[in-house]
Design an enzyme around this catalytic site. Structure first.
Site, PDB file in Angstrom:
ATOM      1  N   HIS A  18       0.832  -1.198   0.000  1.00 15.77           N
ATOM      2  CA  HIS A  18       0.000   0.000   0.000  1.00 15.77           C
ATOM      3  C   HIS A  18       0.870   1.254   0.000  1.00 15.77           C
ATOM      4  O   HIS A  18       1.531   1.551   0.988  1.00 15.77           O
ATOM      5  CB  HIS A  18      -0.895  -0.041   1.239  1.00 15.77           C
ATOM      6  CG  HIS A  18      -1.843   1.088   1.365  1.00 15.77           C
ATOM      7  ND1 HIS A  18      -1.733   2.055   2.333  1.00 15.77           N
ATOM      8  CD2 HIS A  18      -2.952   1.405   0.645  1.00 15.77           C
ATOM      9  CE1 HIS A  18      -2.719   2.914   2.223  1.00 15.77           C
ATOM     10  NE2 HIS A  18      -3.482   2.535   1.205  1.00 15.77           N
ATOM     11  N   HIS A  60      -1.385  10.787  -2.756  1.00 14.79           N
ATOM     12  CA  HIS A  60      -2.688  10.441  -2.198  1.00 14.79           C
ATOM     13  C   HIS A  60      -3.550  11.664  -1.929  1.00 14.79           C
ATOM     14  O   HIS A  60      -4.726  11.713  -2.307  1.00 14.79           O
ATOM     15  CB  HIS A  60      -2.517   9.651  -0.899  1.00 14.79           C
ATOM     16  CG  HIS A  60      -3.814   9.355  -0.211  1.00 14.79           C
ATOM     17  ND1 HIS A  60      -4.397  10.222   0.698  1.00 14.79           N
ATOM     18  CD2 HIS A  60      -4.650   8.285  -0.293  1.00 14.79           C
ATOM     19  CE1 HIS A  60      -5.534   9.709   1.128  1.00 14.79           C
ATOM     20  NE2 HIS A  60      -5.711   8.535   0.553  1.00 14.79           N
TER      21      HIS A  60
END
Length: 263
Positions: A18, A60
């Protein structure tokens, strides 16, 4: 590695790093992804956003404030402006690092010595709307991974919390695997995934614990399950017991080690 090689971990969840090995190194940096690959991750996950000059970068947040030494909104900055910032030193385990482009990450992934799958999350809502999917598909076509022979042999997967974003990918690249992310059984267990044409669902581990039948319901509809963010042994065991196909984790080395001990 060729587009036709299958990525598989028989009987246990496959490990997706991740944002790279993001517990140990700053997220979305080349170092974090290289570490994850060296640690044996089966897949890599990244978030993509468009810059003001329409380049895809792996960031992100809507802004650069948390993960760089600068401030500002990603969509209002050019790639050249982002390259002036340090995206690594903020992390305890990091050092100076440049912004990572999707092109650079795709190159790393596809050139690696074994087949690895790249999970690309498109962020919504965003300033440029559907342009992010258009640019992403164009790049995947350029790299020759937009039309895999089957989902099992795909080197790329597009994931999103936006059902419209997933539908746009499925409409223009029907063989490319897609995962609809979500936090509720209503989104993941029924008509939304079907309407979007998603080939998989992506609940958080908290959501999956609340609705453990999601995996079986997805499988009954021909969909795989991708679960995030799985960082604890108890969660790894739970996902393995439920039959989750992919687990996204900030700790790929630890999760791989734990999976070895799980029957």
């Amino acid at each position: 590695m060729t587009n036709g090689e299958q990525i598989s971990r028989s009987g246990k969840p496959a490990v997706v790093a991740h944002r790279g090995a993001s517990e140990d190194l700053p997220e979305h940096t080349i170092g974090a992804y290289e570490r994850a690959l060296a640690e044996g991750a089966d897949g890599l996950e990244c978030d993509v956003r468009l810059t003001s000059d329409h380049e895809l970068v792996c960031i992100h947040d809507r802004t650069v404030d948390r993960t760089s030494d600068g401030t500002g909104v990603v969509s209002e900055m050019s790639l050249a402006q982002l390259r002036e910032l340090d995206f690594g030193s903020w992390h305890p385990g990091g050092k100076q690092a440049s912004v990572l482009t999707l092109r650079e990450l795709l190159t790393l992934t596809l050139d690696w010595r074994r087949p690895v799958r790249l999970f690309v999350e498109t962020k919504h809502p965003v300033r440029y709307g559907s342009l992010v999917e258009q640019k992403l598909l164009a790049m995947l076509h350029e790299f020759g991974v937009a039309s895999p022979p089957s989902a099992d042999h795909s080197r790329a997967v597009v994931i999103s919390f936006s059902s419209a974003g997933v539908w746009r990918i499925r409409r223009h690249a029907p063989m490319l695997p897609t995962i609809l992310l979500g936090e509720t059984a209503r989104v993941l267990g029924g008509s939304a995934a079907t309407a979007a044409g998603a080939t998989g669902i992506g609940p958080s581990v908290e959501t999956l614990r609340q609705y453990p039948d999601l995996v079986d319901r997805a499988a009954a509809s021909g969909r795989v399950t991708y679960c995030w963010t799985v960082d604890e042994l108890s969660d790894v065991q739970f996902c393995a017991d439920r039959g989750v196909r992919w687990v996204a984790t900030n700790r790929p080395a630890k999760v791989r080690d734990w999976l070895v001990t799980i029957d």
